[in-house]
Design a protein around this motif. Structure first.
Motif, PDB file in Angstrom:
ATOM      1  N   LYS A 108       0.810  -1.385  -0.040  1.00 20.12           N
ATOM      2  CA  LYS A 108      -0.131  -0.052  -0.038  1.00 20.12           C
ATOM      3  C   LYS A 108       0.723   1.315   0.005  1.00 20.12           C
ATOM      4  CE  LYS A 108      -3.061  -0.527   2.920  1.00 20.12           C
ATOM      5  NZ  LYS A 108      -3.887  -0.507   4.303  1.00 20.12           N
ATOM      6  N   ILE A 109       0.492   2.188  -1.004  1.00 20.90           N
ATOM      7  CA  ILE A 109       1.338   3.374  -1.322  1.00 20.90           C
ATOM      8  C   ILE A 109       0.367   4.561  -0.742  1.00 20.90           C
ATOM      9  CG2 ILE A 109       2.388   4.939  -2.792  1.00 20.90           C
ATOM     10  CD1 ILE A 109       3.385   2.641  -4.247  1.00 20.90           C
ATOM     11  N   LEU A 110       0.809   5.438   0.217  1.00 24.09           N
ATOM     12  CA  LEU A 110       0.059   6.855   0.416  1.00 24.09           C
ATOM     13  C   LEU A 110       0.880   7.746  -0.484  1.00 24.09           C
ATOM     14  CD1 LEU A 110      -1.798   8.626   1.770  1.00 24.09           C
ATOM     15  CD2 LEU A 110      -0.052   8.747   3.720  1.00 24.09           C
ATOM     16  N   LEU A 111      -0.120   8.308  -1.339  1.00 22.92           N
ATOM     17  CA  LEU A 111       0.602   9.227  -2.262  1.00 22.92           C
ATOM     18  C   LEU A 111      -0.035  10.863  -1.882  1.00 22.92           C
ATOM     19  CD1 LEU A 111       1.640  10.335  -5.010  1.00 22.92           C
ATOM     20  CD2 LEU A 111      -0.552   9.748  -5.865  1.00 22.92           C
ATOM     21  N   VAL A 112       0.928  11.603  -1.468  1.00 24.16           N
ATOM     22  CA  VAL A 112       0.359  12.866  -1.001  1.00 24.16           C
ATOM     23  C   VAL A 112       0.892  14.065  -1.998  1.00 24.16           C
ATOM     24  CG1 VAL A 112       0.501  14.561   1.206  1.00 24.16           C
ATOM     25  CG2 VAL A 112       0.950  12.072   1.184  1.00 24.16           C
ATOM     26  N   ASP A 113      -0.036  14.735  -2.464  1.00 22.89           N
ATOM     27  CA  ASP A 113       0.368  15.830  -3.561  1.00 22.89           C
ATOM     28  C   ASP A 113      -1.108  16.411  -3.718  1.00 22.89           C
ATOM     29  OD1 ASP A 113       1.054  17.101  -6.184  1.00 22.89           O
ATOM     30  OD2 ASP A 113       2.587  15.873  -5.963  1.00 22.89           O
ATOM     31  N   ASP A 114      -0.907  17.876  -3.732  1.00 26.87           N
ATOM     32  CA  ASP A 114      -1.712  18.813  -3.983  1.00 26.87           C
ATOM     33  C   ASP A 114      -2.427  19.249  -5.324  1.00 26.87           C
ATOM     34  OD1 ASP A 114       0.408  20.184  -4.100  1.00 26.87           O
ATOM     35  OD2 ASP A 114      -0.484  22.152  -3.786  1.00 26.87           O
ATOM     36  N   GLU A 115      -1.447  18.667  -6.528  1.00 24.34           N
ATOM     37  CA  GLU A 115      -1.750  18.720  -7.787  1.00 24.34           C
ATOM     38  C   GLU A 115      -2.475  17.527  -8.250  1.00 24.34           C
ATOM     39  OE1 GLU A 115       1.257  19.872 -10.545  1.00 24.34           O
ATOM     40  OE2 GLU A 115       2.507  20.353  -8.788  1.00 24.34           O
ATOM     41  N   GLU A 116      -3.785  17.670  -8.799  1.00 24.34           N
ATOM     42  CA  GLU A 116      -4.527  16.622  -9.318  1.00 24.34           C
ATOM     43  C   GLU A 116      -3.834  15.697 -10.431  1.00 24.34           C
ATOM     44  OE1 GLU A 116      -8.707  16.602 -10.000  1.00 24.34           O
ATOM     45  OE2 GLU A 116      -8.631  18.316  -8.644  1.00 24.34           O
ATOM     46  N   SER A 117      -3.116  16.560 -11.358  1.00 25.05           N
ATOM     47  CA  SER A 117      -2.715  15.713 -12.587  1.00 25.05           C
ATOM     48  C   SER A 117      -1.580  14.838 -11.943  1.00 25.05           C
ATOM     49  CB  SER A 117      -2.128  16.948 -13.469  1.00 25.05           C
ATOM     50  OG  SER A 117      -0.938  17.558 -13.009  1.00 25.05           O
ATOM     51  N   ILE A 118      -0.554  15.089 -10.977  1.00 24.21           N
ATOM     52  CA  ILE A 118       0.237  14.262 -10.391  1.00 24.21           C
ATOM     53  C   ILE A 118      -0.389  13.073  -9.955  1.00 24.21           C
ATOM     54  CG2 ILE A 118       2.084  14.192  -8.936  1.00 24.21           C
ATOM     55  CD1 ILE A 118       3.293  15.714 -11.228  1.00 24.21           C
ATOM     56  N   GLN A 119      -1.301  13.505  -9.246  1.00 14.95           N
ATOM     57  CA  GLN A 119      -2.223  12.502  -8.213  1.00 14.95           C
ATOM     58  C   GLN A 119      -2.606  11.418  -9.391  1.00 14.95           C
ATOM     59  OE1 GLN A 119      -3.559  11.621  -5.021  1.00 14.95           O
ATOM     60  NE2 GLN A 119      -2.896  13.314  -3.901  1.00 14.95           N
ATOM     61  N   LEU A 120      -3.435  11.673 -10.368  1.00 14.55           N
ATOM     62  CA  LEU A 120      -3.923  10.811 -11.394  1.00 14.55           C
ATOM     63  C   LEU A 120      -2.875   9.910 -12.070  1.00 14.55           C
ATOM     64  CD1 LEU A 120      -6.596  13.081 -12.932  1.00 14.55           C
ATOM     65  CD2 LEU A 120      -7.060  11.215 -11.602  1.00 14.55           C
ATOM     66  N   LEU A 121      -1.677  10.636 -12.431  1.00 16.87           N
ATOM     67  CA  LEU A 121      -0.604   9.971 -13.258  1.00 16.87           C
ATOM     68  C   LEU A 121       0.002   8.991 -12.188  1.00 16.87           C
ATOM     69  CD1 LEU A 121       1.364   9.642 -15.410  1.00 16.87           C
ATOM     70  CD2 LEU A 121       2.994  11.494 -14.392  1.00 16.87           C
ATOM     71  N   TYR A 122       0.239   9.163 -11.149  1.00 12.79           N
ATOM     72  CA  TYR A 122       1.026   8.479 -10.177  1.00 12.79           C
ATOM     73  C   TYR A 122       0.120   7.258  -9.697  1.00 12.79           C
ATOM     74  CZ  TYR A 122       5.058  11.723  -9.309  1.00 12.79           C
ATOM     75  OH  TYR A 122       5.920  12.372  -9.374  1.00 12.79           O
ATOM     76  N   HIS A 123      -1.275   7.643  -9.651  1.00 10.85           N
ATOM     77  CA  HIS A 123      -2.400   6.583  -9.131  1.00 10.85           C
ATOM     78  C   HIS A 123      -2.538   5.688 -10.053  1.00 10.85           C
ATOM     79  CE1 HIS A 123      -6.299   4.967  -8.227  1.00 10.85           C
ATOM     80  NE2 HIS A 123      -6.114   5.132  -7.152  1.00 10.85           N
TER      81      HIS A 123
ATOM     82  N   PHE B  20       1.091   3.401 -10.334  1.00  8.28           N
ATOM     83  CA  PHE B  20       1.130   2.496  -9.312  1.00  8.28           C
ATOM     84  C   PHE B  20       0.070   1.418  -9.246  1.00  8.28           C
ATOM     85  CE2 PHE B  20       4.389   5.831  -8.388  1.00  8.28           C
ATOM     86  CZ  PHE B  20       5.280   5.175  -8.152  1.00  8.28           C
ATOM     87  N   VAL B  21      -1.060   1.726  -9.572  1.00  7.16           N
ATOM     88  CA  VAL B  21      -2.073   0.602  -9.472  1.00  7.16           C
ATOM     89  C   VAL B  21      -1.809  -0.385 -10.639  1.00  7.16           C
ATOM     90  CG1 VAL B  21      -4.456  -0.038 -10.100  1.00  7.16           C
ATOM     91  CG2 VAL B  21      -3.668   2.079  -8.420  1.00  7.16           C
ATOM     92  N   ASP B  22      -1.349   0.054 -11.810  1.00  3.36           N
ATOM     93  CA  ASP B  22      -0.936  -0.817 -12.951  1.00  3.36           C
ATOM     94  C   ASP B  22       0.121  -1.708 -12.405  1.00  3.36           C
ATOM     95  OD1 ASP B  22      -3.008   0.293 -14.589  1.00  3.36           O
ATOM     96  OD2 ASP B  22      -1.821   1.507 -15.840  1.00  3.36           O
ATOM     97  N   ASP B  23       0.987  -1.325 -11.731  1.00  2.00           N
ATOM     98  CA  ASP B  23       2.184  -2.106 -11.145  1.00  2.00           C
ATOM     99  C   ASP B  23       1.599  -2.943 -10.029  1.00  2.00           C
ATOM    100  OD1 ASP B  23       3.869  -0.859 -13.128  1.00  2.00           O
ATOM    101  OD2 ASP B  23       4.814   0.631 -11.799  1.00  2.00           O
ATOM    102  N   GLY B  24       0.519  -2.813  -9.658  1.00  2.00           N
ATOM    103  CA  GLY B  24      -0.032  -3.804  -8.514  1.00  2.00           C
ATOM    104  C   GLY B  24      -0.223  -3.491  -7.251  1.00  2.00           C
ATOM    105  N   TYR B  25       0.180  -2.026  -6.912  1.00  3.04           N
ATOM    106  CA  TYR B  25       0.153  -1.712  -5.582  1.00  3.04           C
ATOM    107  C   TYR B  25      -1.145  -1.001  -5.325  1.00  3.04           C
ATOM    108  CZ  TYR B  25       4.999  -1.359  -6.065  1.00  3.04           C
ATOM    109  OH  TYR B  25       6.467  -1.844  -6.080  1.00  3.04           O
TER     110      TYR B  25
ATOM    111  N   LYS C  62       9.479   4.971  -9.907  1.00  3.73           N
ATOM    112  CA  LYS C  62       9.208   3.806  -9.777  1.00  3.73           C
ATOM    113  C   LYS C  62      10.315   2.795  -9.118  1.00  3.73           C
ATOM    114  CE  LYS C  62       5.552   2.997 -13.116  1.00  3.73           C
ATOM    115  NZ  LYS C  62       5.377   2.384 -14.224  1.00  3.73           N
ATOM    116  N   LYS C  63      11.618   3.201  -9.665  1.00  3.30           N
ATOM    117  CA  LYS C  63      12.830   2.321  -9.287  1.00  3.30           C
ATOM    118  C   LYS C  63      13.094   2.438  -7.544  1.00  3.30           C
ATOM    119  CE  LYS C  63      15.044   2.541 -13.576  1.00  3.30           C
ATOM    120  NZ  LYS C  63      16.193   3.344 -14.404  1.00  3.30           N
ATOM    121  N   ALA C  64      12.718   3.736  -7.251  1.00  2.00           N
ATOM    122  CA  ALA C  64      12.776   3.988  -5.787  1.00  2.00           C
ATOM    123  C   ALA C  64      11.901   3.165  -5.082  1.00  2.00           C
ATOM    124  CB  ALA C  64      12.773   5.271  -5.456  1.00  2.00           C
TER     125      ALA C  64
END
Length: 116
Positions: free
Chosen positions: A3-18, A21-26, A108-110
């Motif tokens: 489980k990853i907690l993603l903290v960002d106030d920019e919606e575009s970053i939220q959508l991209l990262y979400h 990482f969901v596609d990667d199985g998280y 992703k590598k991190a």
């Protein structure tokens, strides 16, 4: 599933990262600000946190400090559009520091290094 907690106030970053990482199985939990992040950190017990630095209200360095007081073992990746925060002593408490980019391979590598 990790489980990853993603903290960002920019919606575009939220959508991209979400999506990435969901596609990667998280499982991805999102927060738009520091206060919400601290609540979810305690209630949802994520395996890793991706944390923006510049946010309205409480900044990411302060959120990081409070998270480490709650649970020092949970890895936190600071993610910022600015290189200069890397020199901030408060940022040194993070497990990784990644500069935001449209190419999120470094992030992703991190994540993979820290939680598999």
């Amino acid at each position: 599933m990790k489980k990853i907690l993603l903290v960002d106030d920019e919606e575009s970053i939220q959508l991209l990262y979400h999506e990435e990482f969901v596609d990667d199985g998280y499982t991805v939990i999102s927060a738009m600000n520091g206060e919400e992040a601290l609540e979810k950190f305690q209630s949802d017990k994520p395996d890793l946190v991706i944390l923006d630095i510049q946010m309205p209200g409480m900044n990411g360095i302060e959120v990081l400090r409070q998270m480490k007081m709650i649970d020092a073992a949970t890895p936190v990746i600071l993610s910022s559009a600015y290189h200069e925060y890397k020199q901030d002593l408060g940022a040194w408490a993070s497990d990784e520091y990644v500069v935001k980019s449209a190419d999120i391979d470094d992030l992703k590598k991190a994540v993979k290094r820290l939680i598999g």
